[in-house]
Design a protein around this motif. Structure first.
Motif, mmCIF file in Angstrom:
data_model
loop_
_atom_site.group_PDB
_atom_site.id
_atom_site.type_symbol
_atom_site.label_atom_id
_atom_site.label_comp_id
_atom_site.label_asym_id
_atom_site.label_seq_id
_atom_site.Cartn_x
_atom_site.Cartn_y
_atom_site.Cartn_z
ATOM 1 N N LYS A 1 0.828 -1.202 0.000
ATOM 2 C CA LYS A 1 0.000 0.000 0.000
ATOM 3 C C LYS A 1 0.865 1.256 0.000
ATOM 4 O O LYS A 1 0.580 2.231 -0.705
ATOM 5 N N GLN A 2 1.953 1.212 0.793
ATOM 6 C CA GLN A 2 2.871 2.360 0.866
ATOM 7 C C GLN A 2 3.512 2.634 -0.489
ATOM 8 O O GLN A 2 3.614 3.782 -0.928
ATOM 9 N N LEU A 3 3.965 1.551 -1.166
ATOM 10 C CA LEU A 3 4.605 1.718 -2.474
ATOM 11 C C LEU A 3 3.620 2.268 -3.500
ATOM 12 O O LEU A 3 3.963 3.168 -4.289
ATOM 13 N N ASN A 4 2.407 1.720 -3.493
ATOM 14 C CA ASN A 4 1.404 2.198 -4.450
ATOM 15 C C ASN A 4 1.061 3.668 -4.206
ATOM 16 O O ASN A 4 0.937 4.456 -5.154
ATOM 17 N N THR A 5 0.921 4.041 -2.926
ATOM 18 C CA THR A 5 0.610 5.435 -2.596
ATOM 19 C C THR A 5 1.756 6.354 -2.991
ATOM 20 O O THR A 5 1.545 7.436 -3.565
ATOM 21 N N ALA B 1 1.869 6.823 -6.791
ATOM 22 C CA ALA B 1 0.773 7.679 -7.260
ATOM 23 C C ALA B 1 1.062 9.143 -6.944
ATOM 24 O O ALA B 1 0.808 10.037 -7.778
ATOM 25 N N GLN B 2 1.582 9.395 -5.734
ATOM 26 C CA GLN B 2 1.919 10.771 -5.377
ATOM 27 C C GLN B 2 3.024 11.319 -6.286
ATOM 28 O O GLN B 2 2.943 12.474 -6.753
ATOM 29 N N ALA B 3 4.060 10.489 -6.543
ATOM 30 C CA ALA B 3 5.167 10.935 -7.396
ATOM 31 C C ALA B 3 4.673 11.266 -8.806
ATOM 32 O O ALA B 3 5.062 12.283 -9.394
ATOM 33 N N ARG C 1 9.685 13.567 -2.788
ATOM 34 C CA ARG C 1 8.792 12.457 -3.152
ATOM 35 C C ARG C 1 9.039 12.003 -4.574
ATOM 36 O O ARG C 1 9.002 10.795 -4.859
ATOM 37 N N MET C 2 9.300 12.928 -5.527
ATOM 38 C CA MET C 2 9.589 12.525 -6.902
ATOM 39 C C MET C 2 10.851 11.682 -6.973
ATOM 40 O O MET C 2 10.944 10.745 -7.765
ATOM 41 N N LEU C 3 11.850 12.002 -6.131
ATOM 42 C CA LEU C 3 13.114 11.248 -6.138
ATOM 43 C C LEU C 3 13.015 9.933 -5.363
ATOM 44 O O LEU C 3 13.748 8.992 -5.651
ATOM 45 N N HIS C 4 12.095 9.857 -4.402
ATOM 46 C CA HIS C 4 12.004 8.667 -3.540
ATOM 47 C C HIS C 4 10.536 8.216 -3.401
ATOM 48 O O HIS C 4 9.929 8.359 -2.342
ATOM 49 N N PRO C 5 9.956 7.694 -4.471
ATOM 50 C CA PRO C 5 8.548 7.266 -4.385
ATOM 51 C C PRO C 5 8.343 6.078 -3.444
ATOM 52 O O PRO C 5 7.224 5.830 -2.998
ATOM 53 N N GLU C 6 9.419 5.336 -3.146
ATOM 54 C CA GLU C 6 9.298 4.139 -2.304
ATOM 55 C C GLU C 6 9.404 4.458 -0.816
ATOM 56 O O GLU C 6 9.130 3.601 0.036
ATOM 57 N N ARG D 1 -0.304 15.964 2.553
ATOM 58 C CA ARG D 1 -1.743 16.162 2.355
ATOM 59 C C ARG D 1 -2.016 17.545 1.750
ATOM 60 O O ARG D 1 -2.851 17.679 0.854
ATOM 61 N N ARG D 2 -1.343 18.575 2.255
ATOM 62 C CA ARG D 2 -1.511 19.924 1.705
ATOM 63 C C ARG D 2 -1.101 19.971 0.233
ATOM 64 O O ARG D 2 -1.804 20.547 -0.616
ATOM 65 N N LEU D 3 0.052 19.326 -0.055
ATOM 66 C CA LEU D 3 0.534 19.324 -1.432
ATOM 67 C C LEU D 3 -0.447 18.618 -2.354
ATOM 68 O O LEU D 3 -0.784 19.127 -3.433
ATOM 69 N N MET D 4 -0.914 17.449 -1.979
ATOM 70 C CA MET D 4 -1.818 16.683 -2.835
ATOM 71 C C MET D 4 -3.164 17.399 -2.975
ATOM 72 O O MET D 4 -3.809 17.333 -4.031
ATOM 73 N N ALA D 5 -3.598 18.106 -1.920
ATOM 74 C CA ALA D 5 -4.856 18.855 -2.018
ATOM 75 C C ALA D 5 -4.723 19.990 -3.035
ATOM 76 O O ALA D 5 -5.641 20.228 -3.844
ATOM 77 N N LEU D 6 -3.589 20.691 -3.036
ATOM 78 C CA LEU D 6 -3.371 21.756 -4.015
ATOM 79 C C LEU D 6 -3.313 21.199 -5.432
ATOM 80 O O LEU D 6 -3.868 21.777 -6.365
ATOM 81 N N ILE D 7 -2.624 20.067 -5.599
ATOM 82 C CA ILE D 7 -2.512 19.446 -6.917
ATOM 83 C C ILE D 7 -3.889 19.024 -7.424
ATOM 84 O O ILE D 7 -4.252 19.250 -8.584
ATOM 85 N N GLN D 8 -4.686 18.393 -6.550
ATOM 86 C CA GLN D 8 -6.017 17.957 -6.955
ATOM 87 C C GLN D 8 -6.923 19.140 -7.291
ATOM 88 O O GLN D 8 -7.711 19.082 -8.243
#
Length: 336
Positions: A236-240, A243-245, A271-276, A300-307
């Motif tokens: 689950k951690q790897l998939n998340t 997806a974030q990366a 996160r882009m450099l270390h998706p795992e 969470r803040r970053l993903m909310a802005l992206i979404q």
């Protein structure tokens, strides 16, 4: 040697001391290991047959001590059983009738012999119930090794199976009934019921061995559950993380991370450099390290802005598509 044979060897080491318990054992052994030979004219003879010499000795001693009966002992090789030797104990006719009456298997009446059940004490006294169940197991019981599965069974038939189930129920042991070939099978499948039955019969060494096996099995099951849980969490951690990366990369290509607040830019690039990496590991990679909770808050803040940006981009694309559609299908102006 099988686990069932080990249990029977342990149970055969001692004879019950009380007369009522001896009678209860004789009752169960007569029902499981004996046959009645009807001789005509109301005459009957009880014949015990067993492949276990130790069990034959036990039956001989019980008849001798409790009923003052000396059965005739002989040995015979049974061709259908691969030439194995059978111990045969034959009770004389006069003594057979006295034995069956004492066991309440027959009762004298004007109509002749009426078949009854078991000694009354076997149903009312715990010590006698224990003796009856123990003898039923010695005569027609089997037990699968607990490292494979929990299964203890008694081969019986008709009312005898119901009597045995009642005795087990009175001792707090749940049993079930099934039919196999021409016999009824009373069986136990729950580990606690098998353990309680071993304790009731007096197989204390077998009970300790079973508990050790149960402890080991439970420990292995817990370890397997923990490993499966860890694997699921890691997946689950790897998939998340992946997806974030991907979402951060798409946002960076479309808008650049420079427009974001500095702390969100930093965690986005990491996160882009270390998706795992886990959230805790991400937090430790920041210039000012934070814990798992702090990293989770930033992400969470970053993903909310992206979404939110993705939603706005989608709305703009829809508006543009609608405008193009209207422009392409607008009615032509009428000129004079």
């Amino acid at each position: 040697m099988s686990f069932s044979s080990q249990v029977k060897q342990e149970l055969l080491r001692e004879l019950p001391e009380k007369h009522c318990c001896q009678l209860a054992e004789l009752s169960a052994l007569t029902q499981t290991s004996a046959s009645l030979q009807l001789r005509g004219g109301g005459r009957v003879r009880v014949v015990y047959e067993t492949e276990n010499p130790a069990l034959a000795k036990r039956i001989f001693l019980l008849l001798k001590r409790r009923m003052e009966i000396t059965p005739q002992l002989e040995f015979n090789r049974h061709k259908r059983l691969g030439g194995r030797r059978l111990s045969i104990l034959t009770v004389p006719e006069a003594e057979s009738r006295r034995l069956l009456i004492a066991l309440r298997m027959i009762q004298e009446s004007e109509a002749g012999m009426v078949y009854k059940g078991v000694p009354r004490a076997a149903m009312t006294r715990r010590c006698c119930r224990a003796s009856f169940v123990r003898a039923a197991f010695l005569g027609a019981g089997s037990l699968i090794s607990p490292d494979q599965e929990y299964h203890l069974e008694f081969v019986s038939s008709g009312s005898r199976a119901e009597t045995l189930m009642k005795m087990l129920e009175k001792s707090g042991i749940e049993s079930k009934l099934t039919r196999r070939r021409d016999a009824d099978i009373v069986y136990l499948r729950r580990g606690d019921d098998v353990a309680n039955c071993l304790a009731l019969m007096g197989a204390h060494r077998a009970l300790l061995e079973m508990e050790n096996i149960r402890i080991g099995r439970d420990a292995r099951n817990q370890a397997n559950r923990a490993r499966n849980c860890d694997e699921a969490n890691l997946k689950k951690q790897l998939n998340t993380g992946e997806a974030q990366a991907h979402a951060i990369i798409a946002y960076s290509l479309a808008h650049s991370l420079g427009a974001l607040p500095g702390d969100l830019q930093e965690i986005g690039r990491i996160r882009m450099l270390h998706p795992e990496a886990s959230l805790e590991e991400l937090g430790q990679m920041l210039k000012k390290p934070v814990g798992k909770s702090g990293a989770n808050h930033k992400m969470r803040r970053l993903m909310a802005l992206i979404q939110e940006n993705q939603r706005q981009d989608g709305d703009r694309r829809d508006d543009q598509a609608n405008a193009e559609f209207i422009g392409n299908h607008a009615p032509e102006q009428i000129t004079d």
